[in-house]
Design an enzyme around this catalytic site. Sequence first.
Site, PDB file in Angstrom:
ATOM      1  N   ASN A 157       0.806  -1.229   0.000  1.00 59.45           N
ATOM      2  CA  ASN A 157       0.000   0.000   0.000  1.00 59.45           C
ATOM      3  C   ASN A 157       0.838   1.278   0.000  1.00 59.45           C
ATOM      4  O   ASN A 157       0.556   2.217  -0.722  1.00 59.45           O
ATOM      5  CB  ASN A 157      -0.983  -0.004   1.173  1.00 59.45           C
ATOM      6  CG  ASN A 157      -0.312  -0.145   2.522  1.00 59.45           C
ATOM      7  OD1 ASN A 157       0.754  -0.757   2.647  1.00 59.45           O
ATOM      8  ND2 ASN A 157      -0.915   0.409   3.548  1.00 59.45           N
ATOM      9  N   CYS A 160      -2.918   1.380   6.808  1.00 60.93           N
ATOM     10  CA  CYS A 160      -3.158   0.750   8.106  1.00 60.93           C
ATOM     11  C   CYS A 160      -3.727   1.741   9.112  1.00 60.93           C
ATOM     12  O   CYS A 160      -4.452   1.356  10.032  1.00 60.93           O
ATOM     13  CB  CYS A 160      -1.858   0.151   8.638  1.00 60.93           C
ATOM     14  SG  CYS A 160      -0.497   1.345   8.740  1.00 60.93           S
ATOM     15  N   GLU A 176       4.377  -4.316  12.292  1.00 60.87           N
ATOM     16  CA  GLU A 176       3.372  -3.251  12.180  1.00 60.87           C
ATOM     17  C   GLU A 176       2.239  -3.841  11.371  1.00 60.87           C
ATOM     18  O   GLU A 176       2.358  -4.089  10.176  1.00 60.87           O
ATOM     19  CB  GLU A 176       3.982  -2.016  11.509  1.00 60.87           C
ATOM     20  CG  GLU A 176       3.148  -0.761  11.735  1.00 60.87           C
ATOM     21  CD  GLU A 176       2.210  -0.495  10.579  1.00 60.87           C
ATOM     22  OE1 GLU A 176       1.007  -0.806  10.721  1.00 60.87           O
ATOM     23  OE2 GLU A 176       2.661   0.023   9.559  1.00 60.87           O
TER      24      GLU A 176
END
Length: 488
Positions: A155, A288, A254
């Site tokens: 992303n 995220c 993460e």
Amino acid sequence: MKKYTGLHLQFINGSWEESKQSSSDIENRNPYSGDKIDTIKGATQAEVDKAYAAAAQAAKTWSQTLPQERSEVLHKLTHVMQDRKEEIIEWLIKESGSTYIKASIEFQICINIIREASSFPLRSHGFIFNSGTPGKESRVYRKPLGVIGIISPWNFPLHLSMRSVAPAIALGNTIVIKPASQTPVTGATLLAKLFEEAGLAKGVLNVVIGRGSDIGDYFVKHPTPKLISFTGSTPVGKNIGKLAGEALKRVSLELGGNNVFIVMKDADIEKAVDAAIFGKFMHQGQICMSINRLVIHEDVADEFVSKFVKKAKALKSGNPMDQEVIIGPLINTDQVARIQKDIEASTKAGAKIILGGNAKDALLEVTILDHVTDDMPIAENEIFGPVAPIIRFKTEEEALNIANSKDFGLSGALHTKDIEKGTAFARSVETGMIHINDQTVNDEANAPFGGEKGSGLGRFNGDFVLEEFTRLQWVTVQHERRDYAPFA
């Protein structure tokens, strides 16, 4: 200046090469048009071995390189990137479906993290402690970990690779990157070309491109890397944590988020709407940190929703090559189908679609659902798309329960005019990051970035990643004869 070529190749020990034994072709496609960019011969376990061996060999000398030499490579890197800015942005648009504005933002935060990391070689220091033993000097040395394995997502591929790569290299480590199969160039080989042009020594950075099903577990379990840095989904992150734990190696994880955007009844609604538009729809919500649930006090919900819908309607969607486009494609049509399934299930449960809901290929319309409850699929699951579920609440206690109801704790935002009360509320939210009178998508090079619960382990950026990517060794020097009585 000629554009880079050969970006479909593996990069191992300073050499660009095609996988010799690959049984898996990876097609790199433009998410918007579906056009094939290139075909990559997927790496095998033998190439993973080769890359880790090169990194281990390079670590012997790179760890001893003078700090100013490591800093200089990173300084040169920023100049190379500035010279190739439009080329980099073009790659982000055509490979990851970034709009021009998103690609430009990603480029800049990437530059920021490199500049921050360039100071690490001279910020990495040890300690001298007082000793309780007469004549003893107690020293603590900070050392590189050695080899670090990095698995990056699709992303924000350039930045989310670089935020591990630049600090790792600055601190004297060497690395092997395995990028997401959807973004092998912007997640890895483009970085390798940039570092190569900046004069990085061979073997310090290596790239293996392969499917997770082919080399993923092997990459993590391999005995060479001392740490695995992974950014991606929580299920995959949990498996990586398990594999790494069995090998007693460190992880920086993460992972996913289900981030809340809370609007109290005293909030400035205009400011809250502006923040929500950015935090929800930046990069089609494929971040995220994106807002996943908009939790609005019932007294101001109608006003918020009306203004939010009006602004959302004005967002231009389409081909991300058009610099006026704000909403581009999702990474692939599978993601569209997944999200539409959650929308359908939620509307059957009572949610109301008040904007959008349709898709063409990988382009999903900006979609807003009102009267969502926290147990509906569109609120329960991480969306990763341009869909905004509105949840209405009555009391602050209810809002806090909603905020803490999921096994995620990455980011959040809260709008209120009472800053101190808002701060007290924010500190009760189980999240690694939260922003008052702003939106959820914030990342600054010197501030700790990371989550709680299912959102991961460890912290990136600044002094915090410095702690992640180094190890401490206690060394003492006994300057005077020590009394060992009654043994001697």
